[in-house]
Motif scaffolding. Structure first.
Motif, mmCIF file in Angstrom:
data_model
loop_
_atom_site.group_PDB
_atom_site.id
_atom_site.type_symbol
_atom_site.label_atom_id
_atom_site.label_comp_id
_atom_site.label_asym_id
_atom_site.label_seq_id
_atom_site.Cartn_x
_atom_site.Cartn_y
_atom_site.Cartn_z
ATOM 1 N N ASN A 617 0.845 -1.198 0.000
ATOM 2 C CA ASN A 617 0.000 0.000 0.000
ATOM 3 C C ASN A 617 0.879 1.246 0.000
ATOM 4 O O ASN A 617 2.085 1.185 0.268
ATOM 5 C CB ASN A 617 -0.895 0.018 1.237
ATOM 6 C CG ASN A 617 -1.845 -1.157 1.307
ATOM 7 O OD1 ASN A 617 -1.779 -1.966 2.223
ATOM 8 N ND2 ASN A 617 -2.720 -1.256 0.332
ATOM 9 N N ASN A 618 0.238 2.358 -0.264
ATOM 10 C CA ASN A 618 0.978 3.623 -0.271
ATOM 11 C C ASN A 618 1.120 4.190 1.140
ATOM 12 O O ASN A 618 0.859 5.369 1.392
ATOM 13 C CB ASN A 618 0.267 4.634 -1.169
ATOM 14 C CG ASN A 618 0.354 4.245 -2.618
ATOM 15 O OD1 ASN A 618 1.413 3.818 -3.094
ATOM 16 N ND2 ASN A 618 -0.746 4.357 -3.328
ATOM 17 N N ILE A 619 1.508 3.355 2.039
ATOM 18 C CA ILE A 619 1.693 3.781 3.418
ATOM 19 C C ILE A 619 3.183 3.931 3.704
ATOM 20 O O ILE A 619 4.025 3.455 2.928
ATOM 21 C CB ILE A 619 1.059 2.791 4.423
ATOM 22 C CG1 ILE A 619 1.773 1.434 4.346
ATOM 23 C CG2 ILE A 619 -0.421 2.618 4.131
ATOM 24 C CD1 ILE A 619 1.318 0.457 5.418
ATOM 25 N N GLY A 620 3.504 4.575 4.770
ATOM 26 C CA GLY A 620 4.910 4.716 5.101
ATOM 27 C C GLY A 620 5.156 5.822 6.102
ATOM 28 O O GLY A 620 4.234 6.470 6.611
ATOM 29 N N ASP A 621 6.431 6.005 6.395
ATOM 30 C CA ASP A 621 6.863 7.027 7.342
ATOM 31 C C ASP A 621 7.742 8.023 6.605
ATOM 32 O O ASP A 621 8.669 7.630 5.892
ATOM 33 C CB ASP A 621 7.674 6.392 8.480
ATOM 34 C CG ASP A 621 6.869 5.386 9.258
ATOM 35 O OD1 ASP A 621 6.519 5.680 10.404
ATOM 36 O OD2 ASP A 621 6.570 4.302 8.713
ATOM 37 N N VAL A 622 7.446 9.279 6.789
ATOM 38 C CA VAL A 622 8.275 10.328 6.180
ATOM 39 C C VAL A 622 8.479 11.443 7.199
ATOM 40 O O VAL A 622 7.768 11.539 8.204
ATOM 41 C CB VAL A 622 7.604 10.916 4.905
ATOM 42 C CG1 VAL A 622 7.611 9.907 3.777
ATOM 43 C CG2 VAL A 622 6.191 11.390 5.211
ATOM 44 N N ALA A 694 12.918 22.665 11.081
ATOM 45 C CA ALA A 694 12.422 21.664 12.029
ATOM 46 C C ALA A 694 11.891 20.469 11.261
ATOM 47 O O ALA A 694 11.452 20.602 10.111
ATOM 48 C CB ALA A 694 11.321 22.257 12.905
ATOM 49 N N ARG A 695 11.941 19.343 11.904
ATOM 50 C CA ARG A 695 11.410 18.126 11.283
ATOM 51 C C ARG A 695 10.401 17.474 12.206
ATOM 52 O O ARG A 695 10.531 17.506 13.431
ATOM 53 C CB ARG A 695 12.530 17.122 11.000
ATOM 54 C CG ARG A 695 13.417 17.500 9.873
ATOM 55 C CD ARG A 695 14.237 16.341 9.389
ATOM 56 N NE ARG A 695 14.924 15.622 10.461
ATOM 57 C CZ ARG A 695 15.878 14.721 10.245
ATOM 58 N NH1 ARG A 695 16.225 14.448 9.011
ATOM 59 N NH2 ARG A 695 16.458 14.119 11.250
ATOM 60 N N GLY A 696 9.411 16.890 11.604
ATOM 61 C CA GLY A 696 8.426 16.117 12.354
ATOM 62 C C GLY A 696 8.160 14.808 11.642
ATOM 63 O O GLY A 696 8.482 14.643 10.459
ATOM 64 N N HIS A 697 7.590 13.889 12.346
ATOM 65 C CA HIS A 697 7.311 12.554 11.814
ATOM 66 C C HIS A 697 5.875 12.524 11.290
ATOM 67 O O HIS A 697 4.963 13.016 11.954
ATOM 68 C CB HIS A 697 7.488 11.526 12.942
ATOM 69 C CG HIS A 697 7.350 10.105 12.503
ATOM 70 N ND1 HIS A 697 7.333 9.055 13.392
ATOM 71 C CD2 HIS A 697 7.213 9.542 11.280
ATOM 72 C CE1 HIS A 697 7.186 7.916 12.728
ATOM 73 N NE2 HIS A 697 7.113 8.189 11.451
ATOM 74 N N LEU A 698 5.704 11.961 10.139
ATOM 75 C CA LEU A 698 4.359 11.782 9.581
ATOM 76 C C LEU A 698 4.156 10.307 9.259
ATOM 77 O O LEU A 698 4.951 9.707 8.533
ATOM 78 C CB LEU A 698 4.179 12.623 8.311
ATOM 79 C CG LEU A 698 2.920 12.327 7.480
ATOM 80 C CD1 LEU A 698 1.660 12.629 8.273
ATOM 81 C CD2 LEU A 698 2.932 13.120 6.177
ATOM 82 N N LEU A 699 3.109 9.750 9.821
ATOM 83 C CA LEU A 699 2.743 8.371 9.509
ATOM 84 C C LEU A 699 1.577 8.392 8.537
ATOM 85 O O LEU A 699 0.559 9.040 8.800
ATOM 86 C CB LEU A 699 2.310 7.617 10.768
ATOM 87 C CG LEU A 699 3.364 7.368 11.832
ATOM 88 C CD1 LEU A 699 3.216 8.371 12.945
ATOM 89 C CD2 LEU A 699 3.220 5.959 12.376
ATOM 90 N N VAL A 700 1.750 7.694 7.470
ATOM 91 C CA VAL A 700 0.664 7.525 6.508
ATOM 92 C C VAL A 700 0.299 6.048 6.556
ATOM 93 O O VAL A 700 1.131 5.189 6.244
ATOM 94 C CB VAL A 700 1.101 7.934 5.092
ATOM 95 C CG1 VAL A 700 -0.077 7.856 4.142
ATOM 96 C CG2 VAL A 700 1.689 9.335 5.113
ATOM 97 N N THR A 701 -0.900 5.762 6.953
ATOM 98 C CA THR A 701 -1.234 4.375 7.238
ATOM 99 C C THR A 701 -2.524 3.978 6.555
ATOM 100 O O THR A 701 -3.057 4.700 5.703
ATOM 101 C CB THR A 701 -1.289 4.169 8.764
ATOM 102 O OG1 THR A 701 -1.408 2.784 9.046
ATOM 103 C CG2 THR A 701 -2.455 4.911 9.376
ATOM 104 N N SER B 48 4.682 -1.799 16.513
ATOM 105 C CA SER B 48 5.179 -1.657 17.878
ATOM 106 C C SER B 48 6.303 -0.640 17.992
ATOM 107 O O SER B 48 6.597 -0.161 19.074
ATOM 108 C CB SER B 48 5.665 -3.017 18.393
ATOM 109 O OG SER B 48 6.701 -3.502 17.544
ATOM 110 N N GLY B 49 6.910 -0.301 16.877
ATOM 111 C CA GLY B 49 7.959 0.701 16.912
ATOM 112 C C GLY B 49 7.467 2.115 16.683
ATOM 113 O O GLY B 49 8.266 3.037 16.580
ATOM 114 N N GLY B 50 6.177 2.280 16.549
ATOM 115 C CA GLY B 50 5.636 3.615 16.339
ATOM 116 C C GLY B 50 5.638 4.042 14.895
ATOM 117 O O GLY B 50 5.357 5.199 14.593
ATOM 118 N N GLY B 51 5.925 3.123 13.979
ATOM 119 C CA GLY B 51 5.924 3.449 12.563
ATOM 120 C C GLY B 51 4.957 2.562 11.809
ATOM 121 O O GLY B 51 4.043 1.964 12.391
ATOM 122 N N THR B 52 5.197 2.455 10.517
ATOM 123 C CA THR B 52 4.297 1.656 9.692
ATOM 124 C C THR B 52 4.979 0.449 9.073
ATOM 125 O O THR B 52 4.348 -0.326 8.369
ATOM 126 C CB THR B 52 3.725 2.521 8.544
ATOM 127 O OG1 THR B 52 4.816 3.007 7.750
ATOM 128 C CG2 THR B 52 2.936 3.688 9.087
#
Lengths: 716, 105
Positions: A617-622, A694-701, B48-52
């Protein structure tokens, strides 16, 4: 997309449900043990009611345990658990104690519709108490979930108007107290960003595996009802026993704690453990599991009655909301709003609403709507606007405070309720009161600061001297816009201590809404982490909006820690970067796009992507990256003059207690000028241009395939 | 691995990817096949690691397992109690994922 409607008529009261998750339980293992547990759970939670055609496992268990409207001295045990114990041959003394009936305190139901439609499963005693219903209290949202389940699974026939009436009655008469509702507000407000990390670990692991703890906080029950809640879970979702309820220690052969053993019978099934481990706690061959321990805690902490609720129940009256309310709010990415809310009472607890907002860009927005007021403290409404660029329909969840003069809450919309506006409201009155301040962040020293005071009851004749912001802060001018808004021109002397200041008007004390800082040390991204869901096919996307806020290091002199003081939002440029988790990480290419100007993230489409490895899927962490350039005061600091050789060693502290080279202890890139030397403390600050990043975490799920909230529960 | 044989495209991809790799501990993340992992106990949205990274993906591959086993009854329709007919409109979610229904309890 073809919804599976519960009520084809589109019941406005019933359609809305619990957004995060009203159901519980998950497990992937299927074994003989699971089958056995399922049977036990079904038997316990779902004993057949002799008279009821429906098969509500909750209602049936309750009926079994409460046929006479009383409970045993072992309050809360289900009928099957009692039967198990007597089969084990408990002592006569214990059995005698258990047989002793004690009155079960409950809340009578006095609504003809509920009596008529619900009595089929929920028996009613001479005092008007109905099984299950009389022994729990809930928020309006939680009652809606229950009613919807009754309609969905047990064929309760209710028209939309009837369902709404039932929910409203139950939320009024079997609702939460103000403090209880406040604890559950984040659930009612449908927040996307919240934290339950400080909650009890067992509670989290037992309940929050599948849904928020807000669901738990939205309810109050007596001991028996809490246990029947577990039975319901086991009956409807039997694998929850293994997945969540047992807990690791229970799975390993017995509960780890005995503190609640005296009050908690075994309401679940379970795999066998040696008799020595189960004696005295279980009739099913298993000691109490984690869910039992949690239930014991909930029984004591979230029991059916509280003093506050009893007081309210005795003093109940219609709390008048009619009139004007002053509004101060903030929408992430779009800045502050201020304005008014005018409420007109149309019936008991029912109002027509008119919101008039002034946006940060100067645009005035008018919204019309309706709302209901529950239990003397909870507002549930909806407003609409056709103005371009405005959110068309907003749900409103507000909580009235103890003084009946202030409300706070969230207005929200979006497929996942992700777009929201935080608001505070102040009842308009002739008594001058300050609600808040816009632009209250001022550098030391500085001149020409323009701040806007939002409040109520500001008289027509106002002078600068009416406002007091503390020593060293001078109000040079005051311009009254109307009774709720005053603009001030303020200067700040050099040498004024940094930190928060209160703003007072004449004899009226105001909030600590003024922040004094020397310079900006960095920017931060909110929310962090951001959260988004792919969509566009099965259901719409969950968007995320970001904003950047400047901050200054706090009293400890070290930036990038909890001591920092957040200031104002600042305009930035937005971009995305890869958040590398694995070699060759490619999420950045697929997850979606971030608008470089507005900070709005739009995720990619749902479904497998054949262009990705394994058709993922088009999910991920950026990473979300914000950059800007600002002209800020250069920090004036006085280097420590060492008193002796020892102090001039490597302790790293200067005369102000600030840590030299503090930025080295952080990984933020904008800390490079945190401790710039060095000028005389009383000289005017030198303005310098600095770049911030600044950087922040984005979860796309992934999306959710069940839409619990249909956003219609307050429409009339 | 000599007793395990790849029988589909995905398995062969995994086999090719790690061809020649010695049996060693790390990097662990590279060794975990996509899909639900009991080792990581992934949540529906966040692992569980806070990611995807530890999540099932594509989720459509595993969707009906969740459906039939009531694994995520709050996030996926459950076959046992509430939505027995949910899968009728889409027989093969990986291929026909766009016809998967959203349900409104």
């Amino acid at each position: 997309m073809s919804p599976v409607p519960l009520d084809p008529a589109g019941d406005p009261a019933v359609e809305d449900a619990d957004p995060p998750a009203p159901t519980e339980g998950r497990s992937r293992r299927s074994s003989q043990g699971d089958t056995q547990r399922r049977r036990r759970g079904g038997r316990q939670g779902g004993r057949q009611d002799r008279t009821a055609p429906a098969t509500d496992p909750e209602g049936q268990s309750a009926d079994a345990a409460d046929e006479t409207g009383h409970e045993t001295a072992q309050d809360g045990e289900s009928g099957s658990a009692r039967g198990d114990r007597s089969r084990r041959g408990d002592s006569d003394e214990e059995s005698g104690a258990r047989r002793k009936k004690v009155p079960r305190e409950g809340i009578p139901v006095q609504h003809p519709l509920i009596e008529e439609r619900c009595v089929v499963c929920h028996a009613r005693d001479d005092e008007g108490k109905m099984t299950r219903i009389s022994y729990m209290r809930k928020t309006p949202e939680a009652w809606e979930i229950s009613i919807k389940r009754m309609v969905r699974l047990y064929f309760v026939s209710l028209s939309p108007e009837e369902a709404k009436e039932v929910v409203r009655y139950l939320a009024e008469e079997h609702g939460l107290s103000r403090q209880e509702a406040r604890a559950a507000m984040y659930e009612s407000e449908r927040r996307v960003h919240w934290s339950e990390e400080d909650r009890d670990k067992d509670l989290r692991e037992t309940c929050a595996e599948c849904h928020t703890l807000g669901r738990v906080l939205s309810e109050r029950r007596d001991q028996q009802e809490w246990k029947l809640l577990k039975a319901t879970h086991l009956a409807l979702y039997p694998l929850v026993d293994f997945q969540s309820f047992q807990g690791r220690s229970s799975r390993g052969g017995g509960g780890r704690g005995t503190t609640s053993g005296a009050t908690s019978g075994n309401a679940g099934g379970g795999r066998g453990t040696p008799p020595s481990e189960t004696a005295g706690t279980s009739g099913r061959g298993r000691s109490q599991d984690r869910a039992d321990r949690v239930l014991a805690t909930l029984t004591s902490e979230q029991g059916l009655f509280s003093d506050e609720w009893r007081d309210w129940n005795q003093e109940k009256r219609e709390v008048p909301l009619e009139g004007r309310w002053i509004v101060l709010g903030h929408e992430v990415g779009r800045g502050p709003i201020r304005g008014t809310l005018d409420l007109q009472r149309v019936a008991s607890g029912e109002y027509q609403s008119k919101w008039t907002w002034l946006r940060a860009n100067g645009r005035t927005v008018v919204r019309q709507g309706t709302g209901l007021f529950y239990a003397g403290h909870s507002w549930r409404g909806r407003s609409t606007s056709t103005a371009p660029g405005e959110l068309e329909s907003l749900k409103e969840v507000l909580l009235l405070d103890e003084s009946w003069t202030r409300m706070e809450g969230r207005l929200f919309t979006g497929e996942y309720n992700e777009l929201g506006i935080e608001v505070e409201l102040l009842r308009a009155s002739e008594t001058p009161t300050i609600l808040g301040v816009l632009g209250g962040e001022m550098a030391v020293p500085s001149i020409g600061n323009r701040i806007e005071v939002i409040g109520s009851g500001f008289p027509e004749k106002i002078v600068a001297g009416d406002f007091h912001l503390g020593a060293g802060i001078t109000v040079l001018g005051a311009e009254r816009h109307d009774e709720s808004r005053v603009n001030l021109l303020v200067s700040v002397d050099s040498g004024v201590p940094l930190g928060r200041r209160a703003i007072d008007f004449r004899i009226h004390q105001g909030p600590r809404a003024i922040t004094l800082y020397d310079t900006i040390d960095g920017i931060r991204i909110r929310p962090n982490p951001g959260f988004s869901r792919v969509g566009g096919k099965m259901r719409p996307k969950q968007l995320e909006r970001f904003e950047a806020v400047a901050f200054t290091r706090g009293p400890d002199g070290v930036p990038y820690n909890e001591d920092d003081v957040e200031l104002m939002t600042v305009p930035v440029k937005w971009s995305l970067e890869e958040f590398p988790i694995r070699p060759g990480d490619d999420d950045l290419q697929f997850v979606g796009e971030l608008d470089s100007e507005t900070g709005v993230f739009t995720p990619a489409i749902d479904g497998p992507n054949p262009e990705r490895r394994f058709s993922a899927n088009n999910i991920g962490d950026v990473y979300v990256v914000a950059t800007c350039t600002m002209t800020v005061p250069e920090r004036l600091e006085v280097k420590k003059v060492p008193d002796d050789e020892e102090q001039s060693g490597d302790d790293g502290e200067d005369a102000t207690g600030e840590v030299a080279g503090a930025e080295e202890s952080t990984d933020q890139e904008s800390a490079d000028a945190a401790n710039k030397p060095i000028a005389a403390a009383d000289s005017p600050p030198k303005m310098i241009e600095r770049e911030f990043r600044a950087r922040g975490h984005l979860l796309v799920t992934v999306p959710i395939y069940v839409q619990w909230d249909q956003n219609k529960w307050n429409q009339r | 691995m000599k007793h395990v044989r790849a029988i589909n495209q995905k398995a062969r991809l995994i086999e090719e990817r790690f061809a020649g790799a010695e049996d060693s501990v790390g990097p662990l993340a590279e060794r975990i096949p996509f899909g639900c992992s009991t080792q990581l106990a992934p949540g529906w949205e966040v692992d569980s690691g806070g990611g995807t990274y530890g999540l099932c993906t594509p989720i459509e591959r595993d969707l009906y397992d969740c459906y039939h086993s009531c694994y995520w009854p709050a996030q996926v329709p459950d076959a046992l109690t509430n939505f027995a007919d949910w899968s009728r409109s889409c027989g093969a979610p990986v291929q026909d994922w766009s016809s998967i229904d959203l349900v409104f309890p």
